[in-house]
Design a protein around this motif. Structure first.
Motif, PDB file in Angstrom:
ATOM      1  N   UNK A 529       0.824  -1.182   0.036  1.00  0.00           N
ATOM      2  CA  UNK A 529      -0.008   0.096  -0.093  1.00  0.00           C
ATOM      3  C   UNK A 529       0.895   1.148   0.031  1.00  0.00           C
ATOM      4  N   UNK A 530       0.495   2.192  -0.985  1.00  0.00           N
ATOM      5  CA  UNK A 530       1.520   3.418  -1.034  1.00  0.00           C
ATOM      6  C   UNK A 530       1.080   4.628  -0.160  1.00  0.00           C
ATOM      7  N   UNK A 531      -0.179   4.419   0.337  1.00  0.00           N
ATOM      8  CA  UNK A 531      -0.669   5.541   1.148  1.00  0.00           C
ATOM      9  C   UNK A 531      -0.181   5.737   2.600  1.00  0.00           C
ATOM     10  N   UNK A 532       0.412   4.713   3.130  1.00  0.00           N
ATOM     11  CA  UNK A 532       1.042   5.016   4.551  1.00  0.00           C
ATOM     12  C   UNK A 532       2.282   5.816   4.577  1.00  0.00           C
ATOM     13  N   UNK A 533       3.059   5.291   3.507  1.00  0.00           N
ATOM     14  CA  UNK A 533       4.558   6.140   3.292  1.00  0.00           C
ATOM     15  C   UNK A 533       4.359   7.542   2.788  1.00  0.00           C
ATOM     16  N   UNK A 534       3.293   7.648   2.082  1.00  0.00           N
ATOM     17  CA  UNK A 534       3.118   8.944   1.513  1.00  0.00           C
ATOM     18  C   UNK A 534       2.638   9.818   2.710  1.00  0.00           C
ATOM     19  N   UNK A 535       1.694   9.542   3.670  1.00  0.00           N
ATOM     20  CA  UNK A 535       1.475  10.279   4.733  1.00  0.00           C
ATOM     21  C   UNK A 535       2.662  10.619   5.559  1.00  0.00           C
ATOM     22  N   UNK A 536       3.688   9.610   5.645  1.00  0.00           N
ATOM     23  CA  UNK A 536       4.731   9.870   6.426  1.00  0.00           C
ATOM     24  C   UNK A 536       5.785  10.764   5.592  1.00  0.00           C
ATOM     25  N   UNK A 537       5.843  10.698   4.233  1.00  0.00           N
ATOM     26  CA  UNK A 537       6.642  11.919   3.582  1.00  0.00           C
ATOM     27  C   UNK A 537       5.954  12.992   3.704  1.00  0.00           C
ATOM     28  N   UNK A 538       4.626  13.190   3.865  1.00  0.00           N
ATOM     29  CA  UNK A 538       3.769  14.470   3.694  1.00  0.00           C
ATOM     30  C   UNK A 538       4.325  15.260   5.110  1.00  0.00           C
TER      31      UNK A 538
END
Ligand code: CAA
Ligand code: NAI
Length: 701
Positions: A529-538
């Protein structure tokens, strides 16, 4: 006397006992002693029969693996020749097996005329797991004794089988409930008195005759094992050698087996697999947590949060036979989490890998609750709530109030500071990280994260708990991503830069897969899933240093709502209900647009460029981690990568692999890449030091 084969006369029976703690390993000295004792028993006219047994914990754990790296001493005893003598003996020879008979130890037993074993014994030929094959007649005697197909399963499977299974397969003749050695002596004496022909495995022909008209057995088996054996040499060599039972006379096949054994033993693959064997045992050794450190007993556990990880962790605990109470924040979340657990178990039952009764027993050990107070009696509580520091602190403060004072509180955080979480409690010495890998009920790795104040007792207890759960626990220190994910970021970052420079996700994934990992970084990202690390990056964006190169490709993909397999699209697209990644022209275009925006002229990236560019930075990060003391040994990092990320065992993990490549080569390449591509690729000081000294990671203290 340790390291010997003792000789005792019991009237007319000679009892030879292998005695070389800890596993009665067949070192060169032991083989010589065995040869001498067998010769002595054969020459002694008063001896009518022979029993071979093991001293102390077991019969024999096989050849002494530590000796494999050195050449045999001049005139070294030759195990196959000794076993031929045992088998050819006119005096009956009975193996009395207890504890374990593995590898060369099992081959000793196969050369005997009768094999008796005590209850609880485990037996097998695990050589394949060390990148070799049974080199003392095992590939020849086992098929003749139990049949080709069963022998292939035993030899290529490499498992140690419980005595009941060995009995059913036919490589144990009897399981003896009473005094094993006394029974074996009596049996040997009776055989001598009877004078009936002795059963010599190498002379048996029935199973070979049955297989003669079916040469396809071997190709069928090769096809069946192809997925599991991908990249490994030894399983194929095992099948080839078993095949010679039908194509070569026994003596010639034995010579061939020996030659293949020597070739494999000298191979990098076997060196890597032997390294893996010892590294997995070494992780348990923690210099400031000696063996004598008191360990708290864990009779029950709690888990907070029944999502993806909490559910899997609860299953692991229940699977190990421990009761576990699972706490959630709402009835809906609790019902959802428990339903997923039930569904997972039911899927295993429907595949025939678990019985309904076992499923019911496991489920009965999991108690769902919404009340904190129900965790009061747990010996350890593992938190797996959302990855948010304020929430975790609040949960730990509450746990501190309801849990008994001696209970250990563990967090499954993947990125947060364990010390900050521990500070929310009055017992920081009993707070630790237990970083499970997804799916937690399947993956064998636990990174146990030691905080600044975690006590030795807490560490020892959690390391023991890992073992109890059937996992490999590796102790690491606190840092962003801990050991595994921190190295993963370093590799994934370069993969993204390669995309900007001209590669495509499917090319990188193919090269990494061919290297031996189960999948490349983009298939893995789509799966997780790509969303979890996206949240961290944001969340990290405001603190990101402007001078460091940053690839926006993953963010752009997430902005389109493509979160991976769960949304039917990510780095690839997916057909309805399918997990097959299909390369997507829309992603190719998105990547090309990013290259153009950044002013990067796309070029052809060769496959050969991908491994150094992605995996050398991974190793480089490992060197920094080692230097910073966040992992105890290079071998610990290897264990993390083999068990958490599927780094191929035949390469021994990234640090062992790096030593084989040569640290000079890696350092020189990193220096060049640093000049070409900037700061992320600066060689680690430890890498530089070792390269200059001509040393490897294995030589770091
Ligand atoms: N050679 C050298 N050392 C060995 C060894 C071996 N064959 N087997 C185990 N050891 C060492 C371990 O490294 C460990 O050492 P430390 O205490 O220093 O860490 C110690 O013995 C105890 O081992 P375990 O902790 O694994 O003990 P256990 O009781 O849990 O398990 C065992 C015992 C089942 C024998 C397990 O050790 C094992 O699987 N050993 C390897 C068995 C094997 O692969 N044998 C084949 C060898 S190759 C061969 O035999 C080729 C041939 O054809 C002649
Ligand atoms: P998730 O979102 O699937 O599950 C979190 C669960 O916690 C939810 O069911 C939620 O209802 C529950 N929860 C939230 N607040 C709670 C509270 N106050 N009390 C009780 N329950 C509460 O998340 P996931 O993926 O299981 O992650 C959990 C933790 O594990 C995170 O810290 C994450 O970083 C870590 N982790 C996740 C991995 C993964 O692959 N998903 C891998 C390794 C670690």
């Amino acid at each position: 006397m340790p390291g010997s084969v003792t000789f005792e006369r019991h009237d007319d029976v000679a009892l030879l006992r292998l005695d070389n703690p800890p596993v009665n390993g067949l070192s060169f000295a032991m083989r010589a002693a065995l040869g001498e004792r067998v010769a002595q028993a054969l020459a002694d006219e008063a001896v009518k029969a022979i029993v071979i047994a093991g001293a102390d914990r077991m019969f024999c754990g096989g050849a002494d693996i530590r000796e494999f790296s050195a050449p045999p001493p001049p005139g070294a005893a030759h195990l196959p020749a000794i076993l031929d003598e045992i088998e050819a003996s006119p005096k009956p020879v009975v193996a009395a097996i207890h504890g374990v008979a593995a590898g060369g130890g099992m081959e000793v037993a196969l050369a005997c005329h009768v094999r008796l074993a005590a209850p609880g014994t485990r037996l097998g030929l695990p050589e394949v797991t060390l990148g070799i094959l049974p080199g003392a007649g095992g590939t020849q005697r086992m098929p003749r004794l139990i049949g080709i197909e069963k022998a292939l399963d035993v030899i290529v499977g490499g498992k140690l089988h419980p005595v009941e299974k060995a009995l059913a397969l036919g490589f144990v003749d009897e399981c003896v409930e009473g005094d094993l050695v006394e029974t074996a002596i009596a049996r040997a004496r009776r055989l001598a008195a009877d004078g009936a022909p002795l059963r010599r495995a190498s002379k048996l022909t029935e199973h070979l005759e049955a297989a003669l008209g079916r040469p396809e057995i071997f190709d069928d088996f090769r096809k069946k094992m192809a997925k599991r054996a991908r990249g490994f040499d030894a399983p194929y060599a095992c099948v080839d050698c078993v095949e010679t039972t039908l194509t070569m006379p026994y003596a010639e096949a034995l010579k061939n087996e020996r030659a293949v054994f020597h070739r494999l033993r000298e191979s990098d693959q076997s060196a890597a697999q032997r390294h893996a064997f010892f590294a997995e045992r070494e992780v348990a050794k923690i210099p400031d947590v000696p063996k004598a450190t008191p360990v708290r007993s864990i009779a029950s556990a709690g888990v907070v949060g029944c999502g993806t990880m909490g559910g899997g962790i609860a299953m692991s605990i229940a699977n190990a036979g421990l009761p576990v109470t699972v706490l959630e924040s709402s009835p809906e979340a609790l019902d959802r989490g428990m339903a997923i657990i039930r569904r997972n178990y039911a899927a295993t039952v429907s595949k025939g890998r678990l019985s309904q009764a076992q499923m019911d027993a496991r489920l009965a050990r999991i108690t769902p609750t919404l009340d904190d107070a129900d965790l009061g009696a747990a010996d350890v509580v593992i938190e797996a709530v959302f990855e948010e520091l304020p929430l975790k602190k609040e949960v730990f403060a509450r746990l501190d109030l309801v849990c008994k004072p001696e209970a250990i509180l563990a967090t499954n955080t993947s990125t947060l500071d364990v010390d900050a979480i521990a500070a929310a409690t009055s017992r920081p010495e009993r707070v630790i990280g237990t970083h499970f890998f997804s799916p937690a009920n399947v993956m064998k790795l636990m990174e146990n994260v030691r905080g600044a104040r975690t006590s030795p007792e807490t560490i020892a207890t959690v390391m023991k708990l890992s073992k109890k759960l059937g996992k490999v626990g590796v102790l690491v220190g606190v840092c962003d991503g801990f050991v595994g994910n921190r190295m993963l970021y370093a590799y994934r970052r370069q993969a993204d830069f390669l995309l900007e420079e001209g590669a495509l996700p499917e090319q990188i994934d193919r090269v990494i897969y061919d290297f031996g990992l189960p999948m490349g970084p983009y298939q893995m990202a789509d799966l997780a899933g790509l969303d979890v690390s996206w949240r961290v990056r944001k969340a990290q964006a405001p603190n990101r240093p402007a001078h460091l190169r940053y690839s926006p490709i993953a963010d752009r993909i997430c902005e389109q709502g493509r979160y991976g397999q769960k949304t039917g699209a990510g780095w690839y697209r997916y057909e309805e209900g399918s997990r097959l990644p299909i390369p997507d022209p829309a992603i190719h275009e998105l990547i090309a647009n990013v290259s153009a925006e950044l002013g990067i002229e796309r070029r052809a990236i060769s496959d050969d460029e991908i491994i150094p560019r992605c995996l050398y930075p991974l190793v480089n990060e490992g060197a920094k981690i080692l230097d910073e003391g966040l992992a105890l040994r290079a071998g610990d990092i290897d264990v993390i990568w083999m068990h958490g990320y599927g780094f191929p065992r035949y390469r021994g993990g990234p640090m062992f692999w790096a030593d084989l490549v040569g640290l000079r080569t890696i350092y020189d390449t990193m220096s060049r890449l640093h000049d070409e591509h900037g700061e992320w690729l600066a060689p680690a000081p430890l890498l530089k030091r070792l390269a200059e000294q001509g040393k490897g990671f294995r030589e770091v203290d």
